[in-house]
Design an enzyme around this catalytic site. Structure first.
Site, PDB file in Angstrom:
ATOM      1  CE1 TYR A 143      -3.638   2.331   0.033  1.00  0.00           C
ATOM      2  CE2 TYR A 143      -2.623   3.518   2.241  1.00  0.00           C
ATOM      3  CZ  TYR A 143      -3.676   3.518   1.423  1.00  0.00           C
ATOM      4  OH  TYR A 143      -4.345   4.574   1.244  1.00  0.00           O
ATOM      5  CG  ASP A 235       5.479   3.588   1.218  1.00  0.00           C
ATOM      6  OD1 ASP A 235       5.772   4.622   2.389  1.00  0.00           O
ATOM      7  OD2 ASP A 235       4.602   3.672   0.588  1.00  0.00           O
ATOM      8  CE  LYS A 264      -0.100   5.543   8.229  1.00  0.00           C
ATOM      9  NZ  LYS A 264       0.151   4.764   7.034  1.00  0.00           N
TER      10      LYS A 264
HETATM   11  C1  LIG Z   1      -0.329   5.019   5.566  1.00  0.00           C
HETATM   12  C2  LIG Z   1       0.484   4.816   4.207  1.00  0.00           C
HETATM   13  C3  LIG Z   1       0.551   5.567   3.051  1.00  0.00           C
HETATM   14  C4  LIG Z   1      -0.367   6.576   2.921  1.00  0.00           C
HETATM   15  O1  LIG Z   1      -0.528   7.762   3.635  1.00  0.00           O
HETATM   16  P1  LIG Z   1      -1.579   8.747   3.994  1.00  0.00           P
HETATM   17  O2  LIG Z   1      -0.867   9.630   5.111  1.00  0.00           O
HETATM   18  O3  LIG Z   1      -2.641   7.739   4.522  1.00  0.00           O
HETATM   19  O4  LIG Z   1      -1.879   9.332   2.827  1.00  0.00           O
HETATM   20  C5  LIG Z   1       1.607   5.287   2.093  1.00  0.00           C
HETATM   21  N1  LIG Z   1       2.543   4.324   2.337  1.00  0.00           N
HETATM   22  C6  LIG Z   1       2.439   3.421   3.452  1.00  0.00           C
HETATM   23  C7  LIG Z   1       3.445   2.229   3.615  1.00  0.00           C
HETATM   24  C8  LIG Z   1       1.492   3.519   4.244  1.00  0.00           C
HETATM   25  O5  LIG Z   1       1.396   3.012   5.423  1.00  0.00           O
END
Ligand SMILES: *Cc1c(COP(=O)(O)O)cnc(C)c1O
Length: 446
Positions: A143, A235, A264
């Site tokens: 994701y 990521d 985050k």
């Molecule tokens: C939460 C998350 C995202 C997206 O971040 P948002 O602030 O919700 O847009 C992207 N990559 C990873 C790995 C995530 O856990």
């Protein structure tokens, strides 16, 4: 336990918010989501006044829990009182960028944005600009936020949008491959190497169960990128400043990505994202380069204050010792419970993330080498059956998790992840007592 006010709020929400929520996963809990009134330490109190142990922790950003230390609250209040934002630079953005660059091995320079989604959107644009190529390799079941280039499923030969509203002509530039499969990675580079702008990968897949990397996987992907002139983008939106502490997962695993996306935790609970990496790449963003990137709220002073003070607090206190120790106690405790009550299930997680996967394994329980969460130990009797990638979650006992287990935990005052895909997060606000109560509840509810 009454749910009267929560029910009433959900009823009202359904009329004005699609599905009653502002982010899809929040609607997953059965029979309906609880509405939160406030947080206290590692707990939340719902609209009916019931208090729960909270392992959702804002879905990851709350490293310190719900009670922020005095230094963090004071900085947030001061920034808010001095005017929330200016559209002109502030010292805080420089301080925060210096902090991240000092601690995260591959990061020399970074651009702050407002969400993890924005970070991955901009990282993909930058990788395409740097390489002059279009294709992006992603991991099936990974994701990277709600964006066009990554909401793609299928495989490298047949990629297709994973949601309505994305043209096939966009999806065809994305090549999904299975995480933890070095042969598949080699194959996609053999077929498309000259067209691949970047590989976008989470160090530990943490949005669909928690899949730890098998030995050598990330090294293989790093080499493939080097050999083909593609960028490696890690990521670290979830793992950043959680897995591996202040050096992030790249420090823990010893991999040197070209770009890293953050989100985050680095906003201390406020909306945030960032793209960090080598200067030669990151400075290709406007205005120093020609790859357009901008945002009214980017580098927001209140967010920068909250994020920086959070990280500084973590640097100066026993935050990572505390959360990682409780994480270990949870994983070890779960391994014991599962061996007795549900030997087919798999305990996963690392550092301060944990999860019990409702696998249907027929083989013996997890071995001792994985008593602190599955480590993909090739000598473990369970190796072949343990989840290797996010897509494995779909084959698990989803209904048992959603309809039986999670509601039963909620009745016991314990909130675990809202569906069987998301991880559970330990914060500095959690205590040993929370861990014991939680393990007791698992024992009763499994
Ligand atoms: C939460 C998350 C995202 C997206 O971040 P948002 O602030 O919700 O847009 C992207 N990559 C990873 C790995 C995530 O856990």
């Amino acid at each position: 336990m009454t749910h009267e006010r929560t029910r009433e709020l959900y009823d009202r929400a359904l009329s004005v918010l699609p599905g009653g929520v502002n982010s899809a996963v929040r609607a997953a809990p059965q029979p309906y989501p609880l509405f939160v009134e406030k947080g206290i330490g590692g707990h939340v109190v719902d609209a009916d006044g019931t208090r729960y142990v909270d392992w959702i922790q804002g879905l990851g950003p709350l490293l310190l829990g719900h009670d922020l230390p005095e230094s963090v609250t004071a900085a947030i209040q001061r920034r808010t009182a001095e005017g929330p934002l200016f559209g002109m630079p502030t010292e805080l953005e420089v301080d925060h960028a210096e902090f991240v660059a000092r601690h995260v091995p591959s990061v020399e320079m970074l651009r702050f944005v407002n969400s993890g989604t924005e970070a991955t959107v901009s990282a993909v644009r930058l990788a395409r600009a740097v390489t002059g190529r279009n294709k992006v390799v992603v991991m099936q079941g990974g994701y990277h936020g709600a964006q066009e280039s990554t909401l793609v499923e299928g495989d490298a030969d047949h990629p297709k949008p994973s949601t309505n509203g994305i043209p096939q002509s966009f999806a065809k530039h994305t090549l999904p491959v299975p995480f933890n499969d070095a042969e598949a990675a080699k194959h996609v580079f053999e077929e498309h190497g000259d067209d691949i702008a970047c590989v976008l990968v989470e160090p530990v897949q943490a949005n669909a169960g928690i899949a730890y990397p098998v030995d050598g996987y990330h090294e293989t992907v790093r080499e493939l990128c080097d050999d083909h002139g593609s960028l490696l983008v890690w990521d670290e939106v979830i793992t950043g400043f959680r897995v591996g502490g202040l050096q992030c997962a790249q420090g823990k695993f010893g991999i040197d990505p070209d770009l890293t996306t953050f989100g985050k935790i680095i906003g201390g609970g406020f909306p945030v994202g960032a793209i960090g990496g080598k200067t030669e790449y990151v400075e290709q963003f406007t205005p120093s380069g020609d790859t357009f990137q901008a945002g009214t709220f980017s580098g927001h002073p209140v967010t920068m204050a909250a994020g920086l003070e959070t990280l500084q607090f973590a640097a100066e206190n026993d935050v990572y010792e505390h959360v990682n120790d409780l994480g270990r106690q949870l994983r070890e405790g779960l391994c014991d419970i599962v061996a007795d009550q549900a030997p087919g299930y798999t305990v996963v997680g690392t550092d301060s993330i944990f999860k019990l996967m409702f696998t249907r394994a027929d083989s013996p329980p997890q071995g001792d080498s994985c008593s602190n969460g599955c480590r993909q130990d090739a000598s473990c009797a369970r190796f072949d059956e343990c989840p290797k990638r996010g897509t494995d979650v779909g084959r698990m006992e989803t209904d048992r998790y959603a309809r039986l287990f999670r509601p039963a935990m909620r009745e016991q005052g314990i909130l675990v992840s809202q569906n069987q895909y998301e991880a559970n997060f330990v914060s500095y606000g959690h205590t040993k007592d929370d861990v014991e109560r939680t393990l007791e509840a698992y024992r009763d509810c499994l």
